[in-house]
Design an enzyme around this catalytic site. Structure first.
Site: not given
Length: 344
Positions: A82, A140-142, A144
């Site tokens: 991510s 970015p994963y968290g 999203t």
């Protein structure tokens, strides 16, 4: 009531499918098979190969299968990836969810259950992370996942859907060897890989402010994740339209990286070979992330049933199935019987 399970052919997804069908729920699976395996979906469960970015395909599926509930598991979930491909993650996880919510709202869906993550909390400096702990994702994963929670809550209120977001902590284990996680991205399979190669496991940072200097995490069996989904789905069917739940899924017990590696050495019988070597800390690793599981117990009457040893034993059985060269000391580990599955 038919539940559409997006990502239902993936590691967590197939366990959710099994739990819900075993409890008598009507389910269907929608998966793009980018990481899933349709061969693990039971024959009696309708399967649709499709992307959550395909609005027409989603609307058609919901109409054809008379879908009234959605369990949304489909997502990209590798933190490092991510960081390297943030726009890809926002497209798949945020735009895919927006498209799915739009289709759900237009199809009369009454309940929407979202797979979130403890990654929304970032680096919390608290002994136990509650649902009220401030969210400050650090990748970015968290981001999203937190954005997804906002979207689900807003769409539910606007369109009369009862909604819930389940924040997972560190998922491990398997209900049966063939259902084990095939990825090598988390601590347990990473240690298995090192031991199988004859190398020492690696500890990233041994100078944290914890009892043994290594990071502490809350590990939760994937079967417990599945049973929490079942409990949440059933709760949503009886809730007032537009209401929302946000719940942690964890055991509320911390295990350090060093403790987990020692247990893996014991379970796999690699013993002294499992003595780890130390490497520098990885950026962004908090010292301790352990869930408070009080709210889910109060709201759903749910609590975890499996301990850490069972997680390691079941994961090791799955690893040995995929890696015949690994020691097969757990050939006799008990697992739940598999339903008939469609050919891969």
């Amino acid at each position: 009531m038919t539940w559409l399970i997006t990502g239902g052919a993936g590691y967590i997804g197939v366990h959710v499918v099994r739990a819900m069908t075993a409890a008598g729920e009507q389910v269907a699976v929608y998966d793009d098979l980018s990481t899933g395996d349709s061969g693990r979906v039971p024959d009696e469960v309708p399967f649709v190969h499709g992307s959550t970015l395909d609005a027409a395909g989603l609307r058609r599926t919901m109409k054809d299968l008379a879908v009234r509930g959605v369990v949304h598991l489909a997502a990209k979930k590798q933190v490092a990836e991510s960081v390297e491909r943030p726009l890809h993650y926002y497209r798949e996880n945020v735009e895919g969810l927006r498209t799915l919510l739009e289709a759900a709202a237009g199809s009369g869906v009454e309940a929407f259950l979202f797979s979130s993550s403890a990654a929304v909390y970032g680096m919390p400096d608290v002994p136990l992370v509650t649902e009220d702990t401030p969210c400050a994702p650090i990748n970015p994963y968290g981001e999203t996942k937190l954005t997804g929670e906002w979207m689900v809550r807003a769409a539910g209120r606007a369109h009369g859907m009862a909604t819930a977001s389940l924040r997972y902590f560190n998922v491990a284990g398997a209900a049966a060897p063939r259902l084990a996680d095939a990825g090598v991205f988390n601590l347990i399979p990473m240690v298995f890989e090192k031991l199988t190669e004859g190398a020492a496991p690696v500890v990233f940072g041994d100078d944290y402010d914890t009892a043994d200097g290594t990071c502490v995490r809350d590990f939760i069996h994937v079967d417990d994740i599945a049973s929490a989904h079942l409990a949440a789905a059933r709760e949503l069917t009886g809730r007032t339209p537009g209401t929302d739940l946000t719940l942690n899924i964890g055991r509320g017990e911390g295990v350090s990286v060093r403790e987990m590696i020692a247990l893996i050495g014991e379970v796999t019988r690699y013993g002294p070979a499992a003595e780890p070597v130390s490497a520098p800390r990885r950026p962004g690793d908090p010292a301790r992330v352990v869930a408070s599981a009080d709210r889910i117990r109060q709201e759903l009457g749910w609590s975890a049933a499996h301990d850490v040893r069972r997680m390691v034993e079941s994961a090791w059985a799955g690893w040995c199935l995929r890696h015949p060269g690994a020691r097969r000391d757990l050939a006799g580990v008990r697992s739940a019987p598999l339903a008939a599955t469609r050919p891969a």
